[in-house]
Scaffold this motif. Structure first.
Motif, PDB file in Angstrom:
ATOM      1  N   GLY A   5      17.535 -10.949  15.439  1.00  0.00           N
ATOM      2  CA  GLY A   5      18.131 -11.949  16.187  1.00  0.00           C
ATOM      3  C   GLY A   5      17.502 -12.518  17.348  1.00  0.00           C
ATOM      4  N   ASP A   6      17.521 -13.761  17.770  1.00  0.00           N
ATOM      5  CA  ASP A   6      17.042 -14.502  18.754  1.00  0.00           C
ATOM      6  C   ASP A   6      18.002 -14.497  19.943  1.00  0.00           C
ATOM      7  OD1 ASP A   6      14.666 -14.927  17.408  1.00  0.00           O
ATOM      8  OD2 ASP A   6      15.040 -17.011  17.158  1.00  0.00           O
ATOM      9  N   TRP A   7      19.244 -14.129  19.479  1.00  0.00           N
ATOM     10  CA  TRP A   7      20.320 -14.268  20.692  1.00  0.00           C
ATOM     11  C   TRP A   7      20.557 -12.956  21.416  1.00  0.00           C
ATOM     12  CZ3 TRP A   7      22.936 -10.109  18.553  1.00  0.00           C
ATOM     13  CH2 TRP A   7      22.938 -10.067  17.134  1.00  0.00           C
ATOM     14  N   LEU A   8      19.735 -11.910  20.978  1.00  0.00           N
ATOM     15  CA  LEU A   8      19.969 -10.713  21.675  1.00  0.00           C
ATOM     16  C   LEU A   8      19.253 -10.648  23.185  1.00  0.00           C
ATOM     17  CD1 LEU A   8      18.669  -7.969  19.170  1.00  0.00           C
ATOM     18  CD2 LEU A   8      20.921  -8.465  19.968  1.00  0.00           C
ATOM     19  N   ALA A   9      20.071 -10.107  24.251  1.00  0.00           N
ATOM     20  CA  ALA A   9      19.494  -9.997  25.475  1.00  0.00           C
ATOM     21  C   ALA A   9      19.211  -8.366  25.731  1.00  0.00           C
ATOM     22  CB  ALA A   9      20.710 -10.313  26.489  1.00  0.00           C
ATOM     23  N   THR A  10      18.050  -8.136  26.283  1.00  0.00           N
ATOM     24  CA  THR A  10      17.345  -6.861  26.604  1.00  0.00           C
ATOM     25  C   THR A  10      16.871  -6.696  27.770  1.00  0.00           C
ATOM     26  OG1 THR A  10      15.294  -7.763  25.864  1.00  0.00           O
ATOM     27  CG2 THR A  10      16.493  -6.791  24.058  1.00  0.00           C
ATOM     28  N   ALA A  11      17.288  -5.378  28.395  1.00  0.00           N
ATOM     29  CA  ALA A  11      16.879  -4.982  29.597  1.00  0.00           C
ATOM     30  C   ALA A  11      16.248  -3.575  29.555  1.00  0.00           C
ATOM     31  CB  ALA A  11      17.815  -4.912  30.680  1.00  0.00           C
ATOM     32  N   VAL A  12      15.014  -3.363  30.441  1.00  0.00           N
ATOM     33  CA  VAL A  12      14.591  -1.881  30.260  1.00  0.00           C
ATOM     34  C   VAL A  12      14.606  -1.313  31.953  1.00  0.00           C
ATOM     35  CG1 VAL A  12      12.372  -0.472  29.992  1.00  0.00           C
ATOM     36  CG2 VAL A  12      12.956  -2.500  28.531  1.00  0.00           C
ATOM     37  N   ASN A  13      15.115  -0.335  31.944  1.00  0.00           N
ATOM     38  CA  ASN A  13      15.240   0.078  33.488  1.00  0.00           C
ATOM     39  C   ASN A  13      16.004  -0.880  34.622  1.00  0.00           C
ATOM     40  OD1 ASN A  13      14.112   2.492  32.527  1.00  0.00           O
ATOM     41  ND2 ASN A  13      12.290   1.624  32.771  1.00  0.00           N
ATOM     42  N   GLY A  14      17.029  -1.656  33.862  1.00  0.00           N
ATOM     43  CA  GLY A  14      17.666  -2.512  34.710  1.00  0.00           C
ATOM     44  C   GLY A  14      16.801  -3.860  34.757  1.00  0.00           C
TER      45      GLY A  14
ATOM     46  N   THR B  93       6.404  -0.573  21.839  1.00  0.00           N
ATOM     47  CA  THR B  93       6.900  -1.979  22.435  1.00  0.00           C
ATOM     48  C   THR B  93       8.611  -2.010  22.206  1.00  0.00           C
ATOM     49  OG1 THR B  93       6.611  -3.506  20.752  1.00  0.00           O
ATOM     50  CG2 THR B  93       4.614  -2.844  22.082  1.00  0.00           C
ATOM     51  N   LEU B  94       8.717  -2.751  23.070  1.00  0.00           N
ATOM     52  CA  LEU B  94      10.442  -3.276  23.014  1.00  0.00           C
ATOM     53  C   LEU B  94      10.663  -3.761  21.553  1.00  0.00           C
ATOM     54  CD1 LEU B  94      13.017  -3.188  24.091  1.00  0.00           C
ATOM     55  CD2 LEU B  94      12.405  -5.126  25.431  1.00  0.00           C
ATOM     56  N   ALA B  95       9.832  -4.567  21.182  1.00  0.00           N
ATOM     57  CA  ALA B  95       9.921  -5.287  19.829  1.00  0.00           C
ATOM     58  C   ALA B  95       9.979  -4.274  18.756  1.00  0.00           C
ATOM     59  CB  ALA B  95       8.761  -6.255  19.425  1.00  0.00           C
ATOM     60  N   ASP B  96       8.837  -3.270  18.860  1.00  0.00           N
ATOM     61  CA  ASP B  96       9.046  -2.186  17.852  1.00  0.00           C
ATOM     62  C   ASP B  96      10.394  -1.416  17.927  1.00  0.00           C
ATOM     63  OD1 ASP B  96       6.487  -2.468  17.310  1.00  0.00           O
ATOM     64  OD2 ASP B  96       5.726  -1.050  18.746  1.00  0.00           O
ATOM     65  N   LEU B  97      10.830  -1.045  19.109  1.00  0.00           N
ATOM     66  CA  LEU B  97      12.141  -0.418  19.118  1.00  0.00           C
ATOM     67  C   LEU B  97      13.428  -1.330  18.376  1.00  0.00           C
ATOM     68  CD1 LEU B  97      13.937   1.912  20.509  1.00  0.00           C
ATOM     69  CD2 LEU B  97      14.290   0.435  22.169  1.00  0.00           C
TER      70      LEU B  97
ATOM     71  N   ASP C 238       8.859 -11.895  25.829  1.00  0.00           N
ATOM     72  CA  ASP C 238       7.854 -10.915  26.247  1.00  0.00           C
ATOM     73  C   ASP C 238       7.858  -9.389  25.584  1.00  0.00           C
ATOM     74  OD1 ASP C 238       7.081 -12.584  28.117  1.00  0.00           O
ATOM     75  OD2 ASP C 238       8.716 -11.897  29.585  1.00  0.00           O
ATOM     76  N   ARG C 239       8.964  -9.452  24.544  1.00  0.00           N
ATOM     77  CA  ARG C 239       9.276  -8.234  23.977  1.00  0.00           C
ATOM     78  C   ARG C 239       8.160  -7.301  23.317  1.00  0.00           C
ATOM     79  NH1 ARG C 239      14.973 -10.358  21.661  1.00  0.00           N
ATOM     80  NH2 ARG C 239      15.926 -10.623  23.619  1.00  0.00           N
ATOM     81  N   THR C 240       7.209  -8.323  22.582  1.00  0.00           N
ATOM     82  CA  THR C 240       6.045  -7.511  21.944  1.00  0.00           C
ATOM     83  C   THR C 240       4.989  -7.146  22.734  1.00  0.00           C
ATOM     84  OG1 THR C 240       5.049  -9.928  21.709  1.00  0.00           O
ATOM     85  CG2 THR C 240       6.177  -9.154  19.836  1.00  0.00           C
ATOM     86  N   ALA C 241       4.802  -7.663  23.945  1.00  0.00           N
ATOM     87  CA  ALA C 241       3.948  -6.949  24.907  1.00  0.00           C
ATOM     88  C   ALA C 241       4.719  -6.149  25.836  1.00  0.00           C
ATOM     89  CB  ALA C 241       3.360  -8.207  25.978  1.00  0.00           C
ATOM     90  N   HIS C 242       5.847  -5.873  25.931  1.00  0.00           N
ATOM     91  CA  HIS C 242       6.667  -4.947  26.915  1.00  0.00           C
ATOM     92  C   HIS C 242       6.248  -3.402  26.314  1.00  0.00           C
ATOM     93  CE1 HIS C 242       9.109  -3.802  30.246  1.00  0.00           C
ATOM     94  NE2 HIS C 242       9.524  -2.810  29.554  1.00  0.00           N
ATOM     95  N   ILE C 243       5.420  -2.720  27.016  1.00  0.00           N
ATOM     96  CA  ILE C 243       5.409  -1.268  26.448  1.00  0.00           C
ATOM     97  C   ILE C 243       6.173  -0.455  26.937  1.00  0.00           C
ATOM     98  CG2 ILE C 243       3.783   0.575  26.587  1.00  0.00           C
ATOM     99  CD1 ILE C 243       2.530  -2.036  25.173  1.00  0.00           C
ATOM    100  N   LEU C 244       6.934   0.312  26.212  1.00  0.00           N
ATOM    101  CA  LEU C 244       7.991   1.286  26.434  1.00  0.00           C
ATOM    102  C   LEU C 244       7.113   2.534  27.007  1.00  0.00           C
ATOM    103  CD1 LEU C 244      10.520   0.680  23.966  1.00  0.00           C
ATOM    104  CD2 LEU C 244      10.515   0.079  26.118  1.00  0.00           C
TER     105      LEU C 244
ATOM    106  N   ARG D 216      15.225   3.500  30.065  1.00  0.00           N
ATOM    107  CA  ARG D 216      16.564   3.393  29.682  1.00  0.00           C
ATOM    108  C   ARG D 216      16.522   1.664  29.345  1.00  0.00           C
ATOM    109  NH1 ARG D 216      19.107   2.441  34.129  1.00  0.00           N
ATOM    110  NH2 ARG D 216      17.162   2.806  35.469  1.00  0.00           N
ATOM    111  N   ILE D 217      17.147   1.347  27.988  1.00  0.00           N
ATOM    112  CA  ILE D 217      16.893   0.085  27.327  1.00  0.00           C
ATOM    113  C   ILE D 217      18.473  -0.074  27.105  1.00  0.00           C
ATOM    114  CG2 ILE D 217      16.478  -1.399  25.476  1.00  0.00           C
ATOM    115  CD1 ILE D 217      14.421   1.821  26.114  1.00  0.00           C
ATOM    116  N   GLU D 218      18.816  -1.397  27.317  1.00  0.00           N
ATOM    117  CA  GLU D 218      20.141  -1.959  27.185  1.00  0.00           C
ATOM    118  C   GLU D 218      19.934  -3.022  26.292  1.00  0.00           C
ATOM    119  OE1 GLU D 218      22.950  -0.879  27.954  1.00  0.00           O
ATOM    120  OE2 GLU D 218      22.297   0.844  28.996  1.00  0.00           O
ATOM    121  N   ILE D 219      20.745  -3.253  24.961  1.00  0.00           N
ATOM    122  CA  ILE D 219      20.493  -4.238  24.028  1.00  0.00           C
ATOM    123  C   ILE D 219      21.777  -4.903  24.037  1.00  0.00           C
ATOM    124  CG2 ILE D 219      19.928  -4.731  21.794  1.00  0.00           C
ATOM    125  CD1 ILE D 219      18.210  -2.133  21.676  1.00  0.00           C
TER     126      ILE D 219
END
Length: 65
Positions: free
Chosen positions: A28-37, A16-20, A44-50, A55-58
């Motif tokens: 930190g809770d202040w991060l912004a994340t995007a997967v494939n734009g 998952t994205l949380a694992d990554l 939703d990070r713990t449920a978002h399967i990679l 392509r991940i942007e942090i």
């Protein structure tokens, strides 16, 4: 699995994205994340399967302007 994180290629074993984020020591809770734009909200990070070749942007906020 092959992932591109902030423009750099990585071969990682994560599900998952949380694992990554944990694997790469992003904290930190202040991060912004995007997967494939597409924005992935913090809740939703713990449920978002990679998948292979995602392509991940942090992003983190910066001071200044």
């Amino acid at each position: 699995m092959q992932l591109t994180v902030n423009g750099e290629d990585h071969d990682l074993v994560v599900t998952t994205l949380a694992d990554l984020l944990a694997k790469l020591d992003f904290e930190g809770d202040w991060l912004a994340t995007a997967v494939n734009g597409e924005l992935v909200h913090r809740a939703d990070r713990t449920a978002h399967i990679l998948t292979d070749r995602d392509r991940i942007e942090i992003l983190s906020p910066m001071k200044g302007g």
